[in-house]
Write an enzyme that holds these catalytic residues in place. Structure first.
Site, PDB file in Angstrom:
ATOM      1  CG  HIS A 197      -2.111  -0.969   1.061  1.00 24.11           C
ATOM      2  ND1 HIS A 197      -2.111  -2.214   1.654  1.00 24.11           N
ATOM      3  CD2 HIS A 197      -3.284  -0.888   0.389  1.00 24.11           C
ATOM      4  CE1 HIS A 197      -3.256  -2.846   1.355  1.00 24.11           C
ATOM      5  NE2 HIS A 197      -3.969  -2.077   0.586  1.00 24.11           N
ATOM      6  CE  LYS A 200      -1.214  -0.215  -6.453  1.00 15.33           C
ATOM      7  NZ  LYS A 200      -1.350  -0.213  -7.920  1.00 15.33           N
TER       8      LYS A 200
HETATM    9  P1  NAD Z   1      -2.232  -9.309 -10.734  1.00 12.07           P
HETATM   10  O1  NAD Z   1      -0.986  -9.604  -9.996  1.00 12.07           O
HETATM   11  O2  NAD Z   1      -3.170 -10.420 -11.036  1.00 12.07           O
HETATM   12  O3  NAD Z   1      -1.876  -8.578 -12.112  1.00 12.07           O
HETATM   13  C1  NAD Z   1      -0.797  -7.695 -12.260  1.00 12.07           C
HETATM   14  C2  NAD Z   1      -0.118  -8.028 -13.585  1.00 12.07           C
HETATM   15  O4  NAD Z   1       0.975  -7.124 -13.787  1.00 12.07           O
HETATM   16  C3  NAD Z   1       0.451  -9.442 -13.598  1.00 12.07           C
HETATM   17  O5  NAD Z   1       0.020 -10.133 -14.748  1.00 12.07           O
HETATM   18  C4  NAD Z   1       1.967  -9.233 -13.584  1.00 12.07           C
HETATM   19  O6  NAD Z   1       2.664 -10.245 -14.292  1.00 12.07           O
HETATM   20  C5  NAD Z   1       2.099  -7.864 -14.223  1.00 12.07           C
HETATM   21  N1  NAD Z   1       3.303  -7.129 -13.818  1.00 12.07           N
HETATM   22  C6  NAD Z   1       3.739  -6.878 -12.556  1.00 12.07           C
HETATM   23  N2  NAD Z   1       4.890  -6.192 -12.592  1.00 12.07           N
HETATM   24  C7  NAD Z   1       5.184  -5.984 -13.902  1.00 12.07           C
HETATM   25  C8  NAD Z   1       6.251  -5.340 -14.585  1.00 12.07           C
HETATM   26  N3  NAD Z   1       7.275  -4.776 -13.917  1.00 12.07           N
HETATM   27  N4  NAD Z   1       6.233  -5.314 -15.942  1.00 12.07           N
HETATM   28  C9  NAD Z   1       5.217  -5.891 -16.629  1.00 12.07           C
HETATM   29  N5  NAD Z   1       4.190  -6.518 -16.042  1.00 12.07           N
HETATM   30  C10 NAD Z   1       4.175  -6.564 -14.691  1.00 12.07           C
HETATM   31  O7  NAD Z   1      -3.008  -8.155  -9.919  1.00 12.07           O
HETATM   32  P2  NAD Z   1      -4.486  -7.597 -10.116  1.00 12.07           P
HETATM   33  O8  NAD Z   1      -5.318  -8.140  -9.028  1.00 12.07           O
HETATM   34  O9  NAD Z   1      -4.915  -7.741 -11.503  1.00 12.07           O
HETATM   35  O10 NAD Z   1      -4.258  -6.065  -9.809  1.00 12.07           O
HETATM   36  C11 NAD Z   1      -3.930  -5.149 -10.840  1.00 12.07           C
HETATM   37  C12 NAD Z   1      -3.815  -3.737 -10.270  1.00 12.07           C
HETATM   38  O11 NAD Z   1      -5.040  -3.366  -9.659  1.00 12.07           O
HETATM   39  C13 NAD Z   1      -2.730  -3.623  -9.212  1.00 12.07           C
HETATM   40  O12 NAD Z   1      -1.956  -2.469  -9.429  1.00 12.07           O
HETATM   41  C14 NAD Z   1      -3.484  -3.529  -7.925  1.00 12.07           C
HETATM   42  O13 NAD Z   1      -2.812  -2.715  -7.032  1.00 12.07           O
HETATM   43  C15 NAD Z   1      -4.814  -2.936  -8.338  1.00 12.07           C
HETATM   44  N6  NAD Z   1      -5.896  -3.390  -7.447  1.00 12.07           N
HETATM   45  C16 NAD Z   1      -6.238  -4.718  -7.358  1.00 12.07           C
HETATM   46  C17 NAD Z   1      -7.245  -5.106  -6.491  1.00 12.07           C
HETATM   47  C18 NAD Z   1      -7.668  -6.539  -6.298  1.00 12.07           C
HETATM   48  O14 NAD Z   1      -8.505  -6.820  -5.417  1.00 12.07           O
HETATM   49  N7  NAD Z   1      -7.174  -7.498  -7.076  1.00 12.07           N
HETATM   50  C19 NAD Z   1      -7.917  -4.138  -5.727  1.00 12.07           C
HETATM   51  C20 NAD Z   1      -7.531  -2.801  -5.846  1.00 12.07           C
HETATM   52  C21 NAD Z   1      -6.528  -2.442  -6.710  1.00 12.07           C
HETATM   53  N1  USQ Z   2      -8.873 -11.019   5.659  1.00 14.51           N
HETATM   54  C1  USQ Z   2      -9.424 -12.003   6.477  1.00 14.51           C
HETATM   55  N2  USQ Z   2      -9.278 -13.291   6.101  1.00 14.51           N
HETATM   56  C2  USQ Z   2      -8.638 -13.672   4.954  1.00 14.51           C
HETATM   57  C3  USQ Z   2      -8.095 -12.674   4.119  1.00 14.51           C
HETATM   58  C4  USQ Z   2      -8.222 -11.355   4.508  1.00 14.51           C
HETATM   59  O1  USQ Z   2     -10.023 -11.704   7.500  1.00 14.51           O
HETATM   60  O2  USQ Z   2      -8.558 -14.869   4.678  1.00 14.51           O
HETATM   61  C5  USQ Z   2      -9.038  -9.593   6.024  1.00 14.51           C
HETATM   62  C6  USQ Z   2      -7.729  -8.826   6.123  1.00 14.51           C
HETATM   63  O3  USQ Z   2      -7.175  -8.914   7.400  1.00 14.51           O
HETATM   64  C7  USQ Z   2      -8.175  -7.433   5.726  1.00 14.51           C
HETATM   65  C8  USQ Z   2      -9.334  -7.647   4.777  1.00 14.51           C
HETATM   66  O4  USQ Z   2      -9.764  -8.986   4.986  1.00 14.51           O
HETATM   67  O5  USQ Z   2      -8.649  -6.748   6.838  1.00 14.51           O
HETATM   68  C9  USQ Z   2      -9.001  -7.471   3.319  1.00 14.51           C
HETATM   69  O6  USQ Z   2      -7.905  -8.302   2.933  1.00 14.51           O
HETATM   70  P1  USQ Z   2      -7.634  -8.648   1.398  1.00 14.51           P
HETATM   71  O7  USQ Z   2      -6.466  -9.550   1.318  1.00 14.51           O
HETATM   72  O8  USQ Z   2      -8.909  -9.082   0.760  1.00 14.51           O
HETATM   73  O9  USQ Z   2      -7.334  -7.198   0.764  1.00 14.51           O
HETATM   74  P2  USQ Z   2      -6.042  -6.254   0.841  1.00 14.51           P
HETATM   75  O10 USQ Z   2      -4.909  -6.874   1.529  1.00 14.51           O
HETATM   76  O11 USQ Z   2      -6.492  -4.924   1.335  1.00 14.51           O
HETATM   77  O12 USQ Z   2      -5.610  -6.119  -0.690  1.00 14.51           O
HETATM   78  C10 USQ Z   2      -6.511  -6.215  -1.785  1.00 14.51           C
HETATM   79  C11 USQ Z   2      -5.683  -6.313  -3.060  1.00 14.51           C
HETATM   80  C12 USQ Z   2      -4.888  -5.024  -3.231  1.00 14.51           C
HETATM   81  C13 USQ Z   2      -5.831  -3.841  -3.203  1.00 14.51           C
HETATM   82  C14 USQ Z   2      -6.681  -3.831  -1.954  1.00 14.51           C
HETATM   83  C15 USQ Z   2      -7.770  -2.791  -2.007  1.00 14.51           C
HETATM   84  O13 USQ Z   2      -4.804  -7.430  -2.997  1.00 14.51           O
HETATM   85  O14 USQ Z   2      -4.176  -5.067  -4.464  1.00 14.51           O
HETATM   86  O15 USQ Z   2      -5.111  -2.647  -3.266  1.00 14.51           O
HETATM   87  O16 USQ Z   2      -7.364  -5.097  -1.851  1.00 14.51           O
HETATM   88  S1  USQ Z   2      -8.114  -2.072  -0.435  1.00 14.51           S
HETATM   89  O17 USQ Z   2      -8.427  -3.147   0.511  1.00 14.51           O
HETATM   90  O18 USQ Z   2      -9.252  -1.229  -0.642  1.00 14.51           O
HETATM   91  O19 USQ Z   2      -6.954  -1.367   0.006  1.00 14.51           O
END
Ligand code: NAD
Ligand code: USQ
Length: 406
Positions: A197, A200
């Site tokens: 985080h 970001k």
């Molecule tokens: P992910 O890991 O599935 O996808 C990220 C992709 O980026 C992967 O395919 C990885 O190979 C590629 N990548 C990483 N570093 C790279 C680099 N240096 N060059 C080229 N490719 C690279 O993750 P995601 O869940 O799809 O998340 C994508 C974005 O969205 C992230 O930036 C994440 O912070 C944001 N996001 C995700 C969630 C979630 O719940 N999954 C929530 C909020 C924000």
């Molecule tokens: N949690 C549980 N049990 C689990 C997994 C998680 O209780 O098995 C709890 C964690 O402690 C946390 C919450 O659920 O309080 C969310 O955890 P998470 O792993 O679902 O989400 P987080 O770590 O915050 O990360 C995910 C994505 C990240 C994105 C973020 C959005 O991996 O890329 O930025 O969600 S946010 O939560 O709004 O910051």
């Protein structure tokens, strides 16, 4: 085709960095279906981390080449895939921009798991190096290209911190009176809860600087936790199936619970489950990106920030819902993370709503929980059960406390 475009929007050429990932793949398909010309860039680092962790997507995802070919067959639309490391292959990135002259770049290419980023020294350093260098390279490449490329970044709700502000979290900026009495609008204070985080928050400063200095148009999307697997596009062919992470490092909470419910594993609630977070369905992630790409900020405008969430939900309530639907028990574990045990969360999302988003809400779409459950059940034999419990701890003391409790 033009008929598929939203009223008033023109097809664009869009580079999707990280387009092989969980959010990036379905978004690429959606943008392509909407008539945009999509180029996926990914270095497949996420697939390599699967190997490092000894577990992979619950769903059997195809290679990028097979995925792109399958999409061409299904939709009649071409999409390209370029294997490039955004954090290291700077010259290739600039050359790509100069050759393709994209209208927009959507930036998903970061290490996105908070637990993985806390795992150890190697992962902490990798997460910062990869994410901060990648974002800086992207911005420098846009400047050097001399092109007016709109940068759309996937940020996180986590930059705001949880349980610190009280009241509704605004979209990016807060109005303050500076010492001396001058009113100003500044970025909401950053209060990250993991190394991931933190990257970001650093990204946000890079956007602010390059926007001010070089006039780059930037949209930063502060997204909540994404749930779901398939979208109307990925469902069209088995070879288009999306990634499904379930392990303690990469699995996000609701998908983990649904998968645990499907497998009959007690739900892993960390602490009391009082944590409240923002959530959004994967189908809406894709829709939001399309809306953001179609609505760039004006030239000279400051960084545009949207909160990309549909609703806020409490972890304990999610567990109860999944337990009711599946009959599994709830396992209240000592929290491997350092975070507020309980927090309220109220978030503004008026910008997306104003641009026409009518998001999927969990309560009125419980069918989607069944859909995810069906997928989890279908691929249950691919699950490595030892990878379900948390395997990363926020610090050594927390690790010792968690071990003492098992
Ligand atoms: P992910 O890991 O599935 O996808 C990220 C992709 O980026 C992967 O395919 C990885 O190979 C590629 N990548 C990483 N570093 C790279 C680099 N240096 N060059 C080229 N490719 C690279 O993750 P995601 O869940 O799809 O998340 C994508 C974005 O969205 C992230 O930036 C994440 O912070 C944001 N996001 C995700 C969630 C979630 O719940 N999954 C929530 C909020 C924000
Ligand atoms: N949690 C549980 N049990 C689990 C997994 C998680 O209780 O098995 C709890 C964690 O402690 C946390 C919450 O659920 O309080 C969310 O955890 P998470 O792993 O679902 O989400 P987080 O770590 O915050 O990360 C995910 C994505 C990240 C994105 C973020 C959005 O991996 O890329 O930025 O969600 S946010 O939560 O709004 O910051």
């Amino acid at each position: 085709t033009m008929t598929m475009m939203a009223a008033g929007s023109k097809p664009k050429k869009i580079v999707v960095l990280g387009g092989d990932g969980f959010c990036g793949w379905p978004t690429s398909l959606y943008l392509s279906e909407k008539g945009h010309d999509v180029i996926i860039v990914d270095n497949l680092s996420r697939r390599n981390i699967d190997n490092e962790l000894g577990c992979s997507s619950l769903t059997p995802i195809e290679s990028p080449e097979t995925r792109v070919k399958a999409w061409e067959k299904v939709s009649g639309r071409t999409m390209r895939f370029v294997n490039l490391d955004v954090a290291r292959d700077y010259q290739e990135l600039v050359q790509l921009f100069l050759a393709e002259k994209p209208d927009a770049v959507v930036h998903f290419a970061e290490q996105r798991a908070a637990p993985y980023s806390q795992k150890g020294a190697k992962q902490k350093r990798y997460t910062v190096d990869n994410n901060v260098s990648g974002t800086n390279n992207l911005l420098v490449a846009v400047v050097e290209s001399g092109l007016d490329i709109h940068v759309v970044h996937l940020g996180t709700m986590g930059v705001y911190g949880y349980g610190t502000s009280g009241g509704e979290i605004p979209e990016g900026y807060i109005d303050v009176i500076l010492p001396g009495g001058r009113p100003s609008s500044i970025l909401h204070p950053a209060y990250p809860g993991s190394v991931y985080h933190t990257t970001k928050c650093l990204d946000a400063l890079l956007f602010q600087f390059y926007n001010k200095n070089d006039g780059i148009r930037v949209t930063d999307l502060h997204q909540g936790i994404v749930w779901g697997t398939n979208t109307p596009q990925t469902i069209k062919d088995e070879r288009l199936i999306n990634r499904f992470d379930y392990d303690g490092d990469y699995g996000t909470v609701l998908n983990r619970f649904i998968m645990q419910g499907a497998l009959g594993v007690p739900l892993t609630v960390y602490g009391t489950g009082g944590q409240t977070r923002g959530f959004i369905h994967i189908t809406d992630t894709a829709r939001c990106i399309e809306i953001a790409v179609s609505n760039p900020p004006q030239a000279g405008e400051k960084v545009q920030i949207f909160n990309q969430i549909a609703e806020t939900l409490r972890v304990g309530d999610l567990a109860k819902l999944v337990a009711e639907k599946t009959g599994v028990d709830i396992n209240y574990l000592k929290n491997p993370r350092l975070e507020s045990a309980e927090n309220e969360l109220e978030v503004a999302n008026r910008k997306f709503r104003g641009l026409g988003l009518d998001p999927i809400l969990l309560d009125s779409n419980l069918g989607l929980v069944d859909e995810v459950k069906t997928i989890a059940a279908k691929y249950a034999d691919r699950c490595v059960r030892e990878k379900i419990l948390p395997a990363s701890f926020w610090n050594r003391r927390r690790e010792a406390e968690c071990e003492a409790n098992t």
